[in-house]
Design a protein around this motif. Structure first.
Motif, mmCIF file in Angstrom:
data_model
loop_
_atom_site.group_PDB
_atom_site.id
_atom_site.type_symbol
_atom_site.label_atom_id
_atom_site.label_comp_id
_atom_site.label_asym_id
_atom_site.label_seq_id
_atom_site.Cartn_x
_atom_site.Cartn_y
_atom_site.Cartn_z
ATOM 1 N N PHE B 55 0.828 -1.214 0.000
ATOM 2 C CA PHE B 55 0.000 0.000 0.000
ATOM 3 C C PHE B 55 0.861 1.262 0.000
ATOM 4 C CE2 PHE B 55 -2.859 -2.901 2.551
ATOM 5 C CZ PHE B 55 -3.503 -3.355 1.424
ATOM 6 N N PRO B 75 -0.160 -4.220 -4.710
ATOM 7 C CA PRO B 75 -0.681 -5.149 -3.709
ATOM 8 C C PRO B 75 -1.324 -6.394 -4.320
ATOM 9 C CG PRO B 75 -1.384 -2.908 -3.210
ATOM 10 C CD PRO B 75 -0.662 -2.846 -4.516
ATOM 11 N N PHE B 76 -2.029 -6.215 -5.474
ATOM 12 C CA PHE B 76 -2.765 -7.363 -6.026
ATOM 13 C C PHE B 76 -1.860 -8.396 -6.671
ATOM 14 C CE2 PHE B 76 -3.284 -3.626 -8.786
ATOM 15 C CZ PHE B 76 -2.675 -4.056 -9.953
ATOM 16 N N VAL B 80 0.642 -11.873 -0.286
ATOM 17 C CA VAL B 80 0.414 -11.592 1.129
ATOM 18 C C VAL B 80 -0.996 -11.012 1.247
ATOM 19 C CG1 VAL B 80 2.832 -11.094 1.598
ATOM 20 C CG2 VAL B 80 1.314 -9.232 1.001
#
Lengths: 264, 337
Positions: B55, B75-76, B80
């Motif tokens: 992020f 992030p995608f 995690v």
């Protein structure tokens, strides 16, 4: 807060007076549309549906209605696209000159219509050399319609925050999927409310329209203004006015219901 | 640590304008570890977590996930998942759709993802709650949904950002046990951010104590508690009496700065046991804690120390103003850096 009975009565009276003052003339218009008097004499001497039949078969009036609906739909569509894009830019990103852009976006709704009208008329005719017509009205209306969409969506984005979008992206959704599955459902009702307000604003706009419509295109408000003082047309104008009231009230009512049901 | 670490942070730094939130963190976290990042608010622990999740982009430094540099990945694209502090459940979706979301965006068919999501709900003991909306759940239940939603996509590492912060004490203790149990059963790496030192001590295999944007101590719960490295750790993790080098020399007759846990000081009635450092003082205040009593003693030299007395059957009452002798066992003095 405690209010004495006398104050209470006075406040009720004041509120009643104001509401009567606002709404009584509207009832007069409705009554006139069914009056047998062609000069809007008061009280109406008799009841007739003649004006309604004549209005609804009057080609110029019907044209004006469809023109206004098309203009309102088109400018609302433009406003939805631009207003949403703007609210994302100003709510989700940091950039140089952000607060200036914010002010410039909101300003058109505060500017007097006559100023916007003159400015756009000048810009279209003398600077850009564009023929006034459909496109110029739609662009002109979009300048202030954008603001209503922007205000609604901007406030919603701030309230929703970014954590849902982060969660979506964390779970593997790309930017477009996140918008489709998470962000859009969150702002849908704000878009709807902003769009309806925008439609209503455009539908009864007359000042800016006068300056940007040219001679070939006649919106409903302009039609009414043109016919108001012509002999024997007054009751038809009353009919059109009633139609406008209906078209304007419904979206505003729905928009208000939507925004209040959302604010848990 | 042998093998490839689950997470490797190298020189990880994050500045917001002129403020450096994270300042050159180096850290290896082993696969299957329950790892806690403990620190006060503003210590940089959450920013580190957000950089691992993707992020936040680090100002400098790298994040590696099982040997692969993911610093630039969004992030995608990272294996995690995060359990958010405010849960961040999608309010317009049912509980089941929330849990199935990660599978949906991966293109798993409707039937299969519903079945998998139901299994995940069973894992967090929420069978039968799939049709409700998040608004109809209690805080603890939302917490479990958030956990199921993150676990359903089988991440290699699960990030938990103060996940128990909003729950009341009883529920928090219960969720601690469940978290630990789930982590053990699934065997995946948990990285747990908290400001609650007790929570970190209870749950973690290892703890990194954060202060002012960096790790000030890294070790097992026992290590960090028994041998705090700095005065900050000595007082942030549990409480301690800290002696500066001068104080230690003057009062205790020992060398170098050290800290002492209140449970390692005794109030002696009669003779102090052999091999202890015995000091005289006056009771400043007593605080009754139930199973124990915290006694604040002003030593004759002026130094204030805290003593934790167990309220067992042999205990005599201590009162404010009493003159007492305290005994310190030198082997429990922990040397500070």
């Amino acid at each position: 807060m405690r209010i004495t009975p006398l104050t209470k009565t006075a406040l009720w009276a004041a509120a009643g007076f104001v509401l009567v003052f606002i709404y009584a003339p509207l009832f007069v218009v409705v009554a006139n549309s069914f009056s047998t008097s062609s000069t809007l004499a008061w009280p109406p001497p008799g009841f007739t549906t003649e004006w309604w039949v004549r209005a609804l078969t009057n080609e110029a009036a019907l044209n004006a209605i469809s023109t206004s609906v098309i203009v309102a739909l088109a400018s609302t569509f433009v406003a939805l696209l631009l207003g949403t894009a703007l609210s994302f830019a100003l709510q989700r990103f940091e950039f140089f000159g952000k607060s200036t852009v914010n002010l410039l976006v909101v300003l058109p709704i505060a500017l007097p219509g006559i100023v916007t009208g003159i400015a756009l008329n000048n810009a279209f005719k003398t600077i850009m050399g564009v023929q006034l017509g459909w496109a110029t009205i739609i662009v002109a209306h979009a300048t202030f319609c954008v603001v209503t969409v922007f205000n609604n969506v901007f406030a919603r984005l701030r309230r929703v925050g970014t954590s849902l979008e982060e969660a979506s992206s964390d779970l593997g959704a790309g930017a477009w999927t996140t918008f489709r599955l998470v962000t859009f459902p969150q702002i849908r009702s704000a878009l709807f409310a902003g769009g309806l307000l925008s439609f209503a604003l455009s539908f009864d706009e007359i000042i800016v329209t006068t300056f940007t419509a040219g001679s070939g295109v006649q919106t409903l408000p302009i039609f009414i203004l043109d016919n108001m003082f012509r002999p024997n047309q007054a009751p038809i104008v009353a009919v059109i006015a009633v139609v406008m009231i209906l078209i304007a009230i419904v979206p505003i009512y729905v928009a208000q219901r939507l925004t209040s049901s959302d604010s848990r | 640590m042998s093998g490839t670490p689950a997470i490797r942070l190298t020189g990880l730094t994050k500045s917001f304008g002129s403020v450096t939130a994270v300042d050159g963190v180096n850290l290896d976290i082993a696969p299957g570890e329950f790892f806690s990042m403990l620190g006060p608010s503003g210590s940089g622990k959450t920013t580190v977590l957000r950089m691992i999740a993707g992020f936040e982009q680090p100002t400098s430094g790298t994040v590696e996930l099982f040997g692969k540099d993911v610093t630039a990945d969004p992030p995608f694209d990272r294996d995690v998942n995060t359990v958010f502090q405010d849960y961040a459940l999608f309010p317009h979706m049912s509980v089941l759709d929330n849990v199935a979301f990660g599978l949906r965006v991966r293109g798993v068919g409707a039937k299969e993802r519903a079945a998998t999501a139901r299994d995940a709900l069973a894992l967090v003991r929420l069978e039968g709650y799939g049709d409700r909306t998040p608004q109809q759940l209690s805080g603890g239940q939302r917490q479990r949904v958030a956990l199921a939603r993150a676990l359903v996509v089988e991440p290699k590492v699960l990030l938990l950002d103060e996940p128990l912060g909003a729950l009341d004490l009883k529920l928090r203790e219960q969720m601690q046990v469940e978290l630990k149990d789930i982590q053990r059963r699934l065997g995946i790496t948990f990285i747990f951010v908290t400001h609650d030192q007790e929570e970190a001590l209870t749950l973690s295999d290892r703890i990194a104590v954060f202060n002012e944007g960096n790790i000030v101590q890294l070790g097992s719960a026992e290590d960090v508690y028994r041998h705090p490295a700095t005065p900050f750790v000595a007082n942030f993790v549990g409480s301690s009496t800290v002696f500066t080098a001068e104080e230690a020399k003057a009062i205790l007759g020992t060398k170098g700065a050290c800290s002492l846990r209140p449970e390692h000081i005794d109030i002696v009635r009669g003779k102090a046991p052999a091999g202890t450092i015995s000091l005289k003082g006056t009771v400043f205040e007593t605080i009754f804690l139930g199973a124990s009593t915290r006694v604040i003693v002003d030593l004759d030299g002026g130094k204030r120390v805290a003593v934790l007395e167990q309220n067992d059957m042999s205990t005599k009452e201590t009162h404010r103003g009493d003159t007492v002798t305290v005994a310190i066992h030198p082997q429990f003095l922990s040397t500070l850096a």
